[in-house]
Scaffold this motif. Structure first.
Motif, PDB file in Angstrom:
ATOM      1  N   GLU A   1      30.202  -3.330  -7.424  1.00 45.34           N
ATOM      2  CA  GLU A   1      30.209  -1.598  -7.339  1.00 45.34           C
ATOM      3  C   GLU A   1      30.774  -1.663  -8.969  1.00 45.34           C
ATOM      4  N   LEU A   2      31.629  -2.275  -9.415  1.00 43.36           N
ATOM      5  CA  LEU A   2      32.290  -1.883 -11.170  1.00 43.36           C
ATOM      6  C   LEU A   2      30.502  -1.953 -11.933  1.00 43.36           C
ATOM      7  N   LEU A   3      29.727  -2.202 -11.426  1.00 45.83           N
ATOM      8  CA  LEU A   3      28.338  -2.394 -12.684  1.00 45.83           C
ATOM      9  C   LEU A   3      27.483  -0.918 -11.260  1.00 45.83           C
ATOM     10  N   GLY A   4      27.348  -0.497 -11.400  1.00 41.03           N
ATOM     11  CA  GLY A   4      26.800   0.185 -10.213  1.00 41.03           C
ATOM     12  C   GLY A   4      25.582   0.394  -9.818  1.00 41.03           C
ATOM     13  N   PHE A   5      25.489  -1.098  -8.233  1.00 40.86           N
ATOM     14  CA  PHE A   5      24.943  -2.050  -7.646  1.00 40.86           C
ATOM     15  C   PHE A   5      24.963  -2.337  -7.114  1.00 40.86           C
ATOM     16  N   THR A   6      25.914  -1.336  -5.827  1.00 43.65           N
ATOM     17  CA  THR A   6      26.169  -1.429  -4.850  1.00 43.65           C
ATOM     18  C   THR A   6      25.261   0.007  -3.964  1.00 43.65           C
TER      19      THR A   6
ATOM     20  N   LEU B   1      17.333   5.773  -1.823  1.00 42.06           N
ATOM     21  CA  LEU B   1      16.782   6.922  -0.409  1.00 42.06           C
ATOM     22  C   LEU B   1      15.824   6.159   0.010  1.00 42.06           C
ATOM     23  N   ASP B   2      14.777   4.835  -0.285  1.00 42.55           N
ATOM     24  CA  ASP B   2      13.980   3.885   0.380  1.00 42.55           C
ATOM     25  C   ASP B   2      14.250   3.581   1.178  1.00 42.55           C
ATOM     26  N   GLU B   3      15.120   2.718   0.879  1.00 44.05           N
ATOM     27  CA  GLU B   3      16.458   1.386   2.066  1.00 44.05           C
ATOM     28  C   GLU B   3      16.512   2.585   2.800  1.00 44.05           C
ATOM     29  N   LEU B   4      17.257   3.579   3.137  1.00 44.28           N
ATOM     30  CA  LEU B   4      17.483   4.453   3.951  1.00 44.28           C
ATOM     31  C   LEU B   4      16.591   4.733   4.886  1.00 44.28           C
TER      32      LEU B   4
ATOM     33  N   SER C   1      18.542  -5.210   0.805  1.00 44.57           N
ATOM     34  CA  SER C   1      19.540  -4.522  -0.130  1.00 44.57           C
ATOM     35  C   SER C   1      20.709  -5.391   0.493  1.00 44.57           C
ATOM     36  N   VAL C   2      21.335  -5.755  -0.760  1.00 47.20           N
ATOM     37  CA  VAL C   2      22.653  -6.549  -0.199  1.00 47.20           C
ATOM     38  C   VAL C   2      23.933  -5.433   0.667  1.00 47.20           C
ATOM     39  N   PRO C   3      23.952  -4.422  -0.609  1.00 53.91           N
ATOM     40  CA  PRO C   3      25.048  -3.893   0.106  1.00 53.91           C
ATOM     41  C   PRO C   3      25.045  -3.263   1.561  1.00 53.91           C
TER      42      PRO C   3
ATOM     43  N   HIS D   1      32.144   3.384   7.006  1.00 51.46           N
ATOM     44  CA  HIS D   1      31.340   3.250   5.734  1.00 51.46           C
ATOM     45  C   HIS D   1      30.331   4.815   4.963  1.00 51.46           C
ATOM     46  N   THR D   2      31.677   5.169   4.630  1.00 55.86           N
ATOM     47  CA  THR D   2      31.027   6.550   4.443  1.00 55.86           C
ATOM     48  C   THR D   2      30.005   7.232   3.012  1.00 55.86           C
ATOM     49  N   ASN D   3      30.208   6.013   2.223  1.00 56.93           N
ATOM     50  CA  ASN D   3      29.741   5.762   0.476  1.00 56.93           C
ATOM     51  C   ASN D   3      28.322   4.901   1.241  1.00 56.93           C
ATOM     52  N   ILE D   4      27.728   4.641   2.512  1.00 59.84           N
ATOM     53  CA  ILE D   4      26.139   4.674   2.110  1.00 59.84           C
ATOM     54  C   ILE D   4      26.143   6.268   3.608  1.00 59.84           C
ATOM     55  N   PHE D   5      26.115   5.829   4.383  1.00 59.99           N
ATOM     56  CA  PHE D   5      26.057   6.506   5.631  1.00 59.99           C
ATOM     57  C   PHE D   5      27.280   8.177   5.666  1.00 59.99           C
TER      58      PHE D   5
END
Length: 413
Positions: free
Chosen positions: A62-67, A71-74, A104-106, A131-135
């Motif tokens: 998350e700190l590195l911005g990889f989480t 859109l492709d995964e969604l 996708s790990v997240p 999980h409002t950071n994803i959905f």
């Protein structure tokens, strides 16, 4: 927006907990009611809780911005969920299968957690709400409507179509900006190379000859000396400026100012604005077709446009409708739409086909965005040509003029 912790009961009476973002506790309560949750406690999370926490809980990714889930995964997730729901596969089995198959790990972590919540008696929309950071709220609300109407497969199909349209728009914008970006990067690299290697060589030659240098040459030498002497300061200043601007844009005031400003930028501002309006029209049409009330739908769409300035305008439309105005009058007062679009909205209200006419409005804005993107390179190209020509002219005057003067002096002697 602030972050709130809530405790409530879902439609089956089970206790649910989680966190949501909102302007205040009332807006959080509205979001929960749209998801079929009756809140019993809503508390604002303290700043220290949001930012600090235990060191062991820090997610390096998350700190590195990889989480972030792309859109492709969604799109793949929604398409596969549609196929599984259509085939009659139970929701829990479908979620577990998706969790095992995704790369996708997240998303994998989120789906396993959602499966755990489903086993504990949560509804799918309530589990997604953890999980409002994803959905997004729009995603969760459409799933909630699908659960209540028995059309969960159709909800995932609508979401897949919405994300695919969003992805296509982003790809078109990236394609249109690729050529100007390459040219600008090439100009910056050329300026760095000239300041480090080329101009100092000529400066030494002119200094040995003791020639009287013209203004263009002096300007080039001074700029090169400034770059060579102060490049560490320029580098540190650029890094601080980058993170400073990024921090300012993450503040509420900075985000609003930039969101308002970027719709007024020369050349690209109208494209950004129409792209946002296209997203608004399509997402509003989706929530209306799903059976979400107009005022609740406007709340969801306001979050979906991803622009705080436009969000304020959409919330103003919602407030106007709640006070008794029609959608047409509220849209006119918002000054967001062109007369042609307002006529389409008026026809939609008269015929009771607002959702269908909003789809037409979204397609209309998409066609305008496509046309503007096709003309974007033609508009930017002359500016880039003038920029490159100006740079070449200054270099020619700065380097060749003193050489011609010296050759003339030698011939005179």
């Amino acid at each position: 927006m602030a972050s709130f912790k809530y405790i409530g009961r879902n439609s089956s009476g089970s206790q649910v907990k989680g966190k949501l973002e909102g302007a205040d506790s009332v807006s959080v309560a509205e979001q929960l009611s749209r998801q079929g949750i009756i809140p019993t406690s809503i508390e604002e999370r303290k700043e220290s809780q949001q930012k600090s926490g235990n060191a062991g809980d820090i997610d390096i990714g998350e700190l590195l911005g990889f989480t972030k889930v792309s859109l492709d995964e969604l799109i793949v997730f929604c398409r596969q969920m549609y196929a599984l729901m259509r085939s009659g596969v139970p929701i829990l089995r479908a979620i577990n299968g998706m969790a095992e198959s995704t790369n996708s790990v997240p998303l994998k972590k989120a789906l396993f957690d959602i499966a755990t919540h489903l086993e504990g008696g949560y509804a799918l929309s309530s589990a997604l709400n953890q999980h409002t950071n994803i959905f997004t709220p729009l995603f969760i609300s459409l799933v909630h409507v699908g659960e209540n109407t028995g059309q969960l497969d159709e909800s995932f199909l609508k979401l897949a179509s919405y994300f695919e349209r969003e992805q296509e728009t982003r790809k078109r914008i990236k394609t249109a900006l690729r050529y100007p970006s390459f040219v600008i990067i090439a100009i910056v690299i050329a300026m760095v190379i000239l300041n480090i290697f080329v101009i100092p060589t000529f400066a030494n030659m002119f200094a040995k000859l003791g020639a009287d240098l013209p203004w263009a040459t002096k300007m080039l030498i001074n700029s090169s000396n400034f770059f060579l002497n102060y490049w560490p300061h320029l580098l540190v200043g650029s890094v601080f400026a980058f993170f400073g601007i990024r921090y300012w844009l993450n503040t509420e005031k900075g985000c609003y100012a930039w969101d308002k400003r970027k719709t007024k930028l020369p050349i690209v501002g109208s494209i950004i604005e129409r792209s946002i309006l296209s997203r608004f029209s399509h997402s509003f049409a989706i929530v209306l077709k799903a059976g979400v009330p107009m005022t609740s739908g406007l709340n969801l769409v306001a979050d979906a446009v991803d622009n705080t300035f436009m969000r304020e305008k959409i919330i103003a439309i919602r407030v106007s409708i709640e006070s008794g105005e029609s959608l047409l009058r509220s849209s006119v007062s918002s000054t967001l739409f062109t007369p042609l679009v307002l006529q389409m909205i008026a026809v939609g209200e008269e015929t009771g086909r607002v959702d269908e006419l909003l789809e037409e409005v979204g397609d209309y804005y998409e066609r305008e965005v496509d046309y503007d993107l096709s003309m974007l390179t033609a508009k930017i190209e002359p500016i880039l040509i003038v920029l490159v020509a100006g740079m070449v002219l200054i270099l020619a005057l700065g380097i060749f003029t003193p050489m011609w003067d010296m050759m003339s002096a030698f011939k005179g002697n």
